[in-house]
Design a protein around this motif. Structure first.
Motif, PDB file in Angstrom:
ATOM      1  N   ALA A 146       0.836  -1.209   0.000  1.00 53.13           N
ATOM      2  CA  ALA A 146       0.000   0.000   0.000  1.00 53.13           C
ATOM      3  C   ALA A 146       0.868   1.254   0.000  1.00 53.13           C
ATOM      4  CB  ALA A 146      -0.939  -0.010   1.207  1.00 53.13           C
ATOM      5  N   TYR A 147       1.934   1.239   0.787  1.00 54.13           N
ATOM      6  CA  TYR A 147       2.845   2.387   0.817  1.00 54.13           C
ATOM      7  C   TYR A 147       3.456   2.623  -0.563  1.00 54.13           C
ATOM      8  CZ  TYR A 147       6.933   5.248   1.480  1.00 54.13           C
ATOM      9  OH  TYR A 147       7.864   6.241   1.332  1.00 54.13           O
ATOM     10  N   LEU A 148       3.959   1.552  -1.177  1.00 57.94           N
ATOM     11  CA  LEU A 148       4.584   1.688  -2.495  1.00 57.94           C
ATOM     12  C   LEU A 148       3.595   2.252  -3.514  1.00 57.94           C
ATOM     13  CD1 LEU A 148       6.648  -1.624  -2.607  1.00 57.94           C
ATOM     14  CD2 LEU A 148       7.545   0.704  -2.368  1.00 57.94           C
ATOM     15  N   ALA A 149       2.355   1.762  -3.485  1.00 56.73           N
ATOM     16  CA  ALA A 149       1.338   2.231  -4.436  1.00 56.73           C
ATOM     17  C   ALA A 149       0.974   3.684  -4.183  1.00 56.73           C
ATOM     18  CB  ALA A 149       0.094   1.346  -4.351  1.00 56.73           C
ATOM     19  N   ARG A 150       0.840   4.060  -2.919  1.00 59.80           N
ATOM     20  CA  ARG A 150       0.455   5.442  -2.605  1.00 59.80           C
ATOM     21  C   ARG A 150       1.606   6.414  -2.839  1.00 59.80           C
ATOM     22  NH1 ARG A 150      -2.909   3.400   2.559  1.00 59.80           N
ATOM     23  NH2 ARG A 150      -4.721   2.702   1.366  1.00 59.80           N
ATOM     24  N   ARG A 151       2.806   5.985  -2.602  1.00 61.66           N
ATOM     25  CA  ARG A 151       3.972   6.863  -2.744  1.00 61.66           C
ATOM     26  C   ARG A 151       4.394   7.024  -4.199  1.00 61.66           C
ATOM     27  NH1 ARG A 151       7.576  10.040  -3.220  1.00 61.66           N
ATOM     28  NH2 ARG A 151       9.460  10.239  -1.989  1.00 61.66           N
TER      29      ARG A 151
END
Length: 167
Positions: A146-151
């Motif tokens: 989720a972090y990778l996708a949002r960032r």
């Protein structure tokens, strides 16, 4: 190889088959597993199947949708190499099943949050993923995806998976 969109799901009435696959699967709600061309001398995977543990049948539509989406994502991603870390495979399956870690569909458990506050210096190992603290391993893997996708954007998350598959 691109997934054709077909899936076979077995909903068991007994744990006998799971027990033969290995006792670690008795505590899993469902598993996606490969089917090989020859059981005596396997040379290639010809399919991936989903097996649902009768002990953990979903109690409602939300649980059922999550469980099937997670496992069917494994079928769709079965083309990934055996070198793709388990945390990436499980994180991606949870990412899809929770619609991108939508807070209406997923929040880390209190136990995960408490453990994460103490710090994590590595992602869960592939060899023992989910054996010691499955809730933490799955939550941490989903949180990383989720972090990778949002960032960086969802396209970059999928590109990351493709890059790992090429390695």
């Amino acid at each position: 190889e691109k997934w054709r969109g077909d899936v076979v799901v077995y909903a068991l009435s007994s744990e006998r088959l799971l027990r033969r696959m290995g006792t670690r699967f008795l505590d899993r709600a469902a598993i996606a597993f490969p089917v090989f061309d020859d059981s005596d001398d396997p040379t290639r995977r010809v399919a991936t199947r989903v097996l649902i543990n009768p002990k953990y049948l979903p109690r409602n539509e939300i649980e059922g949708t999550y469980l099937l989406t997670h496992e069917i994502t494994h079928v769709a991603l079965a083309r990934t190499s055996g070198d793709t870390p388990t945390w990436v495979q499980e994180g991606m399956a949870d990412y899809v099943a929770t619609r991108g870690a939508d807070p209406a569909r997923w929040l880390p458990t209190d136990a995960t949050a408490a453990r994460a506050r103490k710090g994590a210096d590595a992602m869960p190992s592939s060899t023992f993923f989910g054996d010691d603290d499955p809730g933490f391993d799955y939550d941490l893997s989903l949180a990383a995806c989720a972090y990778l996708a949002r960032r960086f954007g969802q396209d970059r998350l999928w590109a990351f998976l493709d890059r790992l598959d090429e390695a």
